[in-house]
Write a protein that holds these residues in place. Structure first.
Motif, PDB file in Angstrom:
ATOM      1  N   LEU A 166      20.932  -4.810 -28.567  1.00  0.00           N
ATOM      2  CA  LEU A 166      20.999  -3.342 -28.455  1.00  0.00           C
ATOM      3  C   LEU A 166      21.667  -2.886 -27.155  1.00  0.00           C
ATOM      4  N   ILE A 167      21.786  -3.771 -26.197  1.00  0.00           N
ATOM      5  CA  ILE A 167      22.270  -3.377 -24.866  1.00  0.00           C
ATOM      6  C   ILE A 167      23.631  -2.686 -24.902  1.00  0.00           C
ATOM      7  N   PRO A 168      24.650  -3.213 -25.595  1.00  0.00           N
ATOM      8  CA  PRO A 168      25.938  -2.504 -25.606  1.00  0.00           C
ATOM      9  C   PRO A 168      25.832  -1.087 -26.174  1.00  0.00           C
ATOM     10  N   LEU A 169      25.025  -0.918 -27.215  1.00  0.00           N
ATOM     11  CA  LEU A 169      24.853   0.402 -27.831  1.00  0.00           C
ATOM     12  C   LEU A 169      24.152   1.361 -26.878  1.00  0.00           C
ATOM     13  N   ILE A 170      23.064   0.894 -26.264  1.00  0.00           N
ATOM     14  CA  ILE A 170      22.313   1.758 -25.341  1.00  0.00           C
ATOM     15  C   ILE A 170      23.175   2.147 -24.148  1.00  0.00           C
ATOM     16  N   LEU A 171      23.916   1.203 -23.596  1.00  0.00           N
ATOM     17  CA  LEU A 171      24.802   1.518 -22.468  1.00  0.00           C
ATOM     18  C   LEU A 171      25.881   2.524 -22.866  1.00  0.00           C
ATOM     19  N   ALA A 172      26.498   2.289 -24.025  1.00  0.00           N
ATOM     20  CA  ALA A 172      27.613   3.141 -24.454  1.00  0.00           C
ATOM     21  C   ALA A 172      27.179   4.580 -24.667  1.00  0.00           C
ATOM     22  N   ILE A 173      25.988   4.776 -25.214  1.00  0.00           N
ATOM     23  CA  ILE A 173      25.492   6.139 -25.431  1.00  0.00           C
ATOM     24  C   ILE A 173      24.801   6.665 -24.171  1.00  0.00           C
ATOM     25  N   GLY A 174      23.995   5.823 -23.537  1.00  0.00           N
ATOM     26  CA  GLY A 174      23.222   6.256 -22.372  1.00  0.00           C
ATOM     27  C   GLY A 174      24.060   6.741 -21.213  1.00  0.00           C
ATOM     28  N   LEU A 175      25.200   6.098 -20.999  1.00  0.00           N
ATOM     29  CA  LEU A 175      26.064   6.495 -19.878  1.00  0.00           C
ATOM     30  C   LEU A 175      26.853   7.778 -20.159  1.00  0.00           C
ATOM     31  N   SER A 176      26.602   8.409 -21.322  1.00  0.00           N
ATOM     32  CA  SER A 176      27.291   9.671 -21.623  1.00  0.00           C
ATOM     33  C   SER A 176      26.319  10.841 -21.777  1.00  0.00           C
ATOM     34  N   ILE A 177      25.041  10.615 -21.539  1.00  0.00           N
ATOM     35  CA  ILE A 177      24.035  11.663 -21.762  1.00  0.00           C
ATOM     36  C   ILE A 177      24.287  12.905 -20.902  1.00  0.00           C
ATOM     37  N   HIS A 178      24.863  12.736 -19.731  1.00  0.00           N
ATOM     38  CA  HIS A 178      25.096  13.868 -18.831  1.00  0.00           C
ATOM     39  C   HIS A 178      26.364  14.664 -19.164  1.00  0.00           C
ATOM     40  N   TRP A 179      27.195  14.146 -20.061  1.00  0.00           N
ATOM     41  CA  TRP A 179      28.479  14.804 -20.344  1.00  0.00           C
ATOM     42  C   TRP A 179      28.371  16.268 -20.772  1.00  0.00           C
ATOM     43  N   PRO A 180      27.447  16.642 -21.672  1.00  0.00           N
ATOM     44  CA  PRO A 180      27.376  18.068 -22.041  1.00  0.00           C
ATOM     45  C   PRO A 180      27.090  18.983 -20.853  1.00  0.00           C
ATOM     46  N   VAL A 181      26.219  18.546 -19.942  1.00  0.00           N
ATOM     47  CA  VAL A 181      25.892  19.380 -18.773  1.00  0.00           C
ATOM     48  C   VAL A 181      27.091  19.474 -17.827  1.00  0.00           C
ATOM     49  N   ILE A 182      27.788  18.365 -17.641  1.00  0.00           N
ATOM     50  CA  ILE A 182      28.992  18.389 -16.797  1.00  0.00           C
ATOM     51  C   ILE A 182      30.012  19.348 -17.400  1.00  0.00           C
ATOM     52  N   GLY A 183      30.158  19.290 -18.711  1.00  0.00           N
ATOM     53  CA  GLY A 183      31.071  20.215 -19.395  1.00  0.00           C
ATOM     54  C   GLY A 183      30.678  21.661 -19.186  1.00  0.00           C
ATOM     55  N   TRP A 184      29.376  21.938 -19.246  1.00  0.00           N
ATOM     56  CA  TRP A 184      28.907  23.304 -18.997  1.00  0.00           C
ATOM     57  C   TRP A 184      29.257  23.724 -17.573  1.00  0.00           C
ATOM     58  N   SER A 185      29.087  22.807 -16.608  1.00  0.00           N
ATOM     59  CA  SER A 185      29.359  23.157 -15.209  1.00  0.00           C
ATOM     60  C   SER A 185      30.819  23.511 -14.987  1.00  0.00           C
ATOM     61  N   TYR A 186      31.696  23.023 -15.858  1.00  0.00           N
ATOM     62  CA  TYR A 186      33.123  23.355 -15.781  1.00  0.00           C
ATOM     63  C   TYR A 186      33.500  24.503 -16.713  1.00  0.00           C
ATOM     64  N   GLY A 187      32.544  25.037 -17.445  1.00  0.00           N
ATOM     65  CA  GLY A 187      32.852  26.113 -18.375  1.00  0.00           C
ATOM     66  C   GLY A 187      33.570  25.632 -19.622  1.00  0.00           C
ATOM     67  N   ARG A 188      33.551  24.329 -19.874  1.00  0.00           N
ATOM     68  CA  ARG A 188      34.265  23.743 -21.023  1.00  0.00           C
ATOM     69  C   ARG A 188      33.335  22.796 -21.784  1.00  0.00           C
ATOM     70  N   ALA A 189      32.101  23.238 -22.019  1.00  0.00           N
ATOM     71  CA  ALA A 189      31.095  22.391 -22.667  1.00  0.00           C
ATOM     72  C   ALA A 189      31.569  21.782 -23.985  1.00  0.00           C
ATOM     73  N   PRO A 190      32.250  22.531 -24.883  1.00  0.00           N
ATOM     74  CA  PRO A 190      32.636  21.922 -26.167  1.00  0.00           C
ATOM     75  C   PRO A 190      33.486  20.657 -26.012  1.00  0.00           C
ATOM     76  N   VAL A 191      34.374  20.626 -25.033  1.00  0.00           N
ATOM     77  CA  VAL A 191      35.231  19.456 -24.809  1.00  0.00           C
ATOM     78  C   VAL A 191      34.383  18.245 -24.432  1.00  0.00           C
ATOM     79  N   PHE A 192      33.468  18.443 -23.508  1.00  0.00           N
ATOM     80  CA  PHE A 192      32.645  17.344 -23.003  1.00  0.00           C
ATOM     81  C   PHE A 192      31.577  16.927 -24.018  1.00  0.00           C
ATOM     82  N   ILE A 193      31.038  17.896 -24.756  1.00  0.00           N
ATOM     83  CA  ILE A 193      30.113  17.566 -25.840  1.00  0.00           C
ATOM     84  C   ILE A 193      30.845  16.749 -26.903  1.00  0.00           C
ATOM     85  N   GLY A 194      32.085  17.152 -27.198  1.00  0.00           N
ATOM     86  CA  GLY A 194      32.889  16.407 -28.170  1.00  0.00           C
ATOM     87  C   GLY A 194      33.057  14.957 -27.767  1.00  0.00           C
TER      88      GLY A 194
END
Length: 198
Positions: A120-148
């Motif tokens: 499971l490690i590759p799957l957990i790493l691949a998804i886990g290391l992107s959990i902050h992306w929606p918030v980072i996108g919001w901080s730039y005013g471009r949440a849909p791009v980062f959520i995508g």
């Protein structure tokens, strides 16, 4: 009373608009912070190459240790491309600490997977290391791009993990690297539209 309520609503709307402009201005000024996902591109590309020569246990160790190189590599890219994302401060910069704190919460799952299901490690790493992306996108005013980015990445790696188990150490990290690279290219050019935003 009605006049006061109307004034508060107008002030709230003005504040919301000013904050939106500031976030988009930072997005344009910092080119979407592209040095960080560019470092992610390199990290996942290296993991994909390592998957051809390392067994899962050694690959996992390389992946864990390698996460420590992502930020320094991002700083190197920032210096090369003259992108001072680390020095830039906005009204929403403080959201980065809780965003990264929430992302780091995936590590207990990784540690549990070492004992109970190392595949499971590759799957957990691949998804886990992107959990902050929606918030980072919001901080730039471009949440849909980062959520995508986060959603496409999660679906893609989950599909590979489920359907192509033999490719979990190669195609899976290569796919994350490809999503990163596509995102870097997109935000680099998309952010040009907001460089003059004030």
């Amino acid at each position: 009373m009605t006049e006061t309520l109307s004034g508060a609503t107008q002030s709230g709307a003005e504040l919301t608009e000013a904050l939106r402009r500031e976030r988009l201005s930072a997005y344009g000024r910092l080119r979407g912070g592209f040095p960080i996902p560019l470092a992610g591109t390199v990290y996942w590309l290296c993991l994909g190459l390592a998957g051809y020569v390392l067994p899962l246990e050694q690959w996992s160790m390389a992946a864990f240790v390698g996460t420590g190189a992502i930020f320094p590599l991002a700083l190197l890219f920032a210096k090369i491309f003259k992108n001072s994302f680390l020095k830039d401060r906005t009204a929403v910069t403080s959201v980065l600490v809780p965003a990264f704190a929430s992302m780091l919460l995936f590590w207990p799952m990784v540690i549990a997977a070492i004992q109970g299901g190392p595949e499971l490690i590759p799957l957990i790493l691949a998804i886990g290391l992107s959990i902050h992306w929606p918030v980072i996108g919001w901080s730039y005013g471009r949440a849909p791009v980062f959520i995508g980015h986060a959603v496409i990445r999660a679906l893609l790696v989950f599909g590979i993990w489920m359907l192509l188990p033999e490719a979990r150490l190669t195609l899976l990290p290569f796919s994350v690297s490809a999503v990163y690279l596509a995102t870097v290219i997109f935000i680099y050019f998309d952010s040009r539209r907001f460089r003059a935003t004030t």
